[in-house]
Design an enzyme around this catalytic site. Structure first.
Site, PDB file in Angstrom:
ATOM      1  N   CYS A 112       0.827  -1.218   0.000  1.00  0.00           N
ATOM      2  CA  CYS A 112       0.000   0.000   0.000  1.00  0.00           C
ATOM      3  C   CYS A 112       0.859   1.266   0.000  1.00  0.00           C
ATOM      4  O   CYS A 112       1.446   1.602  -1.010  1.00  0.00           O
ATOM      5  CB  CYS A 112      -1.011  -0.032   1.148  1.00  0.00           C
ATOM      6  N   HIS A 214      -3.847  -4.827   0.165  1.00  0.00           N
ATOM      7  CA  HIS A 214      -3.453  -5.266   1.508  1.00  0.00           C
ATOM      8  C   HIS A 214      -3.567  -6.780   1.667  1.00  0.00           C
ATOM      9  O   HIS A 214      -4.488  -7.268   2.331  1.00  0.00           O
ATOM     10  CB  HIS A 214      -4.332  -4.572   2.562  1.00  0.00           C
ATOM     11  N   GLU A 216      -1.994  -8.666   3.557  1.00  0.00           N
ATOM     12  CA  GLU A 216      -1.867  -9.093   4.963  1.00  0.00           C
ATOM     13  C   GLU A 216      -3.233  -9.161   5.650  1.00  0.00           C
ATOM     14  O   GLU A 216      -3.367  -9.854   6.658  1.00  0.00           O
ATOM     15  CB  GLU A 216      -0.906  -8.154   5.724  1.00  0.00           C
TER      16      GLU A 216
END
Ligand code: MN
Length: 245
Positions: A112, A214, A216
């Site tokens: 990001c 994102h 994660e």
């Protein structure tokens, strides 16, 4: 199993505890994604840029994490009326870390804000306020982080496409800014249908991979979302231990 050491950047955030304290924060989910890929995550506070070299001693890979907008001062522009909060001390520290990682040929993963930081470090510019562009699709989704939103078109020759085994995948999307002009030594590896750059890779020997979304937040629900971390850790392990594990 020997675990390579991955340095993660953080945000500096006034403490919510009411104490006179600034907290160094990043998501536990980045750390979990690194552990699952076989690495050991270590967090760096935003300190003096001249400490960047020392921070990288004994470190095998750098992960530039998500966060606030980047100060347009660092790519020679005045602030757009829609620019969000910036933290130029974090910008300066991360720019120094990236430069030091490059000098050491360390593998780098950006997430990001991380893709934006890498692009600025490589001489590129950003769209400061994506909603000011017309005809873009939604890049700040309303659903939770684990939910996938827009589709990505992957460059067939990219590391990402090869790992995914397809020229398409979906991702979540939570970003206010995006790459405008591409920095030197980078190539685009994914875009959305509106032409927004969603992933880049390095052109040089050094392993650089950066994604605008994102993974994660979504890798637990969607295993293919763990691939950016796996590709990164494979590069780190090959470089650190000399073998693919
Ligand atoms: Mn997006």
């Amino acid at each position: 199993m020997k675990r390579p050491r991955i340095l993660l950047t953080t945000a500096s955030s006034p403490s919510h505890s009411g104490l006179d304290r600034i907290d160094s924060l990043t998501g536990l989910n980045y750390c979990e994604a690194i552990v699952q890929a076989g690495g050991l995550p270590l967090l760096a506070s935003n300190l003096q840029p001249d400490l960047a070299e020392s921070f990288l001693e004994g470190i095998d890979g750098l992960l530039l994490t998500g966060g606030a907008d980047i100060d347009p001062y660092f790519y020679g522009q005045q602030p757009h009326a829609g620019l969000g909060k910036v933290d130029s001390e974090r910008d300066e520290f991360e720019l120094a870390l990236y430069k030091a990682a490059k000098a050491r040929n360390l593998p780098v993963l950006g997430v990001c804000r991380g893709i934006q930081l890498i692009n600025v470090a490589e001489g590129g510019t950003l769209h400061q306020h994506l909603p000011a562009l017309t005809n873009t699709i939604q890049h700040v989704q309303e659903n939770r982080g684990s939910a996938l939103a827009h589709e990505l078109r992957l460059e067939p020759q990219s590391k990402l496409a090869k790992a995914v085994g397809s020229n398409k995948m979906r991702s979540n999307s939570f970003h206010h800014q995006a790459i405008d002009s591409l920095g030197a030594k980078l190539r685009v590896s994914a875009k959305t249908s509106d032409g927004i750059i969603e992933a880049v890779e390095g052109r040089s020997e050094q392993f650089v991979l950066a994604v605008q979304w994102h993974p994660e937040m979504s890798f637990k629900a969607h295993p293919e979302q763990h691939l950016p971390f796996q590709i990164f850790l494979e590069a780190v392990k090959t470089q650190t231990f000399g073998v693919k594990s």
